[in-house]
Motif scaffolding. Structure first.
Motif, mmCIF file in Angstrom:
data_model
loop_
_atom_site.group_PDB
_atom_site.id
_atom_site.type_symbol
_atom_site.label_atom_id
_atom_site.label_comp_id
_atom_site.label_asym_id
_atom_site.label_seq_id
_atom_site.Cartn_x
_atom_site.Cartn_y
_atom_site.Cartn_z
ATOM 1 N N SER A 41 -0.296 3.881 -0.452
ATOM 2 C CA SER A 41 0.190 4.496 0.539
ATOM 3 C C SER A 41 -0.928 5.558 1.091
ATOM 4 N N GLN A 56 6.179 1.112 0.280
ATOM 5 C CA GLN A 56 5.569 2.482 0.383
ATOM 6 C C GLN A 56 6.043 3.460 -0.566
ATOM 7 N N CYS A 75 7.292 9.921 4.086
ATOM 8 C CA CYS A 75 6.261 9.158 3.560
ATOM 9 C C CYS A 75 5.364 10.118 2.637
#
Length: 425
Positions: A41, A56, A75
């Motif tokens: 990632s 991810q 994220c």
């Protein structure tokens, strides 16, 4: 004096002793774990622009989306830049997910890295993990009220995490399997039981002895285990099947509240078959149809699978259609595995990793470079020889030992510099 020595000796015994080898091994293990989770990632750019990323590292922010609000996932980069001081739940990795940071689920926060996001990501899937709850017991991890040491295992299908003792089947040693499919996913994807008879490494509980087990295959028979251990077949009646399904549903409801008690036993002999013989047996036609033609057991347990088991799944048009309807097409993708993600992260990190020493050397002139290299080599050689003495003697390296080494090293360096003669022409 003797009393003081005794007190100091007792204090030394109470202090944990850690060897240099232990420290190095722990550092390497932590580095590998970080590499496995984060390596694939991007830590600087929000992944939103990539769409639904195949796999991810993800996080959930309890500060911005507490329990009772809509679940959301962010994220790696946004966890650093936009939620650095917040309380986060680490979700490990999840497939086909698009970063939610700053969208309509976050009432008072705008994403600093990619503010122009759609209000929702309709393709994202959420579960209790996004609120820090896991397994059928819906407990946090680590659980401050759980005194039973038990590792968590992720289901490859639903991607929830489960306590090993709540899976209905004893987990093999960690090195003996690569992926796990939980009870609920095995029930939803019941076709996997035909493969499990030949491929899975599941060990059933000894408590299952004497229970009625369902068997799919010609005649839709039911198999029971008598006291002498031999299998006896009888005709399956519709009413019995319905009753068993209701009992299984009730058992699942109870299982979500209470831990399962299991003990080990030998795997069923039908499960012992190599991939090579499976390939030879099913060279033509639908693999699943051929496997379903033989009796196999269905149980209310999770299953554990060896490496490369996905390559044995049939990919005929009918099976591919079934995978699509069950939303498990990813099972035919070898790159979907967490292991593939981890390996990619390790390769990427190795390629991107920069040597601080080389960066420093590139900023120096030729004379400074030579001096630094000489100093570095001297330090490395002397430190290696110094630590080798401790390794040979089997003694522990203490803080004062390291301090003494660097004091002596600096002293030697000063003596070398003071003894140098300079000549001017």
């Amino acid at each position: 004096m003797a009393g003081a020595d005794g007190a100091s000796g007792q204090q030394a015994e109470l202090e944990p002793v850690v060897s240099l080898v232990d420290v190095l091994e722990e550092d390497e293990e932590l580095e590998n774990e970080a590499c496995a989770v984060l390596g694939g990632s991007d830590s600087e750019k929000c992944s939103y622009s990539q769409g639904s990323v195949k796999r991810q590292a993800l996080y959930a922010c309890s500060t911005c989306t507490p329990e009772g609000e809509e679940p959301a996932g962010i994220c790696l980069a946004c966890s650093y830049e936009c939620h650095g001081s917040h309380k986060l739940f680490e979700l490990y990795t999840k497939r086909n997910f698009r970063c939610d940071c700053g969208n309509s689920k976050f009432k008072n926060l705008e994403c600093k890295l990619f503010p122009d996001k759609a209000n929702v990501n309709s393709g994202n899937k959420y579960n209790d993990n996004f609120f820090g709850l896991y397994c059928t017991c819906k407990r946090p991890y680590p659980d401050p009220e759980d005194e039973i040491p038990d590792e968590m295992i992720q289901c490859v299908v639903c991607e929830d995490w489960f306590h090993g003792r709540h899976l209905g089947a004893i987990p093999p040693e960690s090195g003996d399997f690569q992926e796990m499919v939980c009870q609920a996913c095995m029930e939803r994807c019941s076709f996997l039981w035909a493969y499990a008879a030949r491929l899975a490494v599941t060990k059933m509980s000894a408590e299952d002895d004497g229970l009625v087990l369902s068997v799919d295959g010609p005649g839709d028979q039911e198999v029971s285990k008598p006291g002498n251990g031999e299998h006896q077949a009888s005709v399956l009646k519709g009413g019995a099947a319905e009753h068993r399904e209701e009992a299984a549903a009730g058992g699942n409801a109870e299982q979500s509240e209470e831990p399962c008690a299991t003990s080990s036993s030998e795997s069923h002999p039908q499960k012992v078959l190599t991939n090579q013989s499976l390939n030879t047996e099913l060279q033509s036609g639908c693999r699943l149809e051929a496997l379903r033609a033989k009796p196999f057991m269905k149980k209310d347990t999770a299953t554990y699978w060896p490496p490369n088991w996905r390559s044995q799944l049939c990919t005929c048009p009918e099976c591919m259609k079934m995978y699509g309807e069950l939303d498990v097409l990813f099972l035919t993708d070898e790159c979907d595995t967490v292991l593939a993600y981890e390996n990619k992260g390790k390769v990427d990190q190795a390629a991107d990793r920069r040597d601080p020493l080389m960066d420093t050397l590139n900023s120096m002139n030729r004379v400074q470079q030579v001096e630094l290299i000489c100093e570095y080599n001297d330090l490395k050689t002397e430190l290696k020889d110094y630590l080798k003495r401790f390794a040979d003697e089997g003694t522990v390296v203490k803080r004062e030992d390291i301090q003494q080494f660097f004091e002596e090293f600096q002293s030697k360096k000063r003596r070398r510099v003071d003894g140098m003669q300079y000549y001017c022409s």
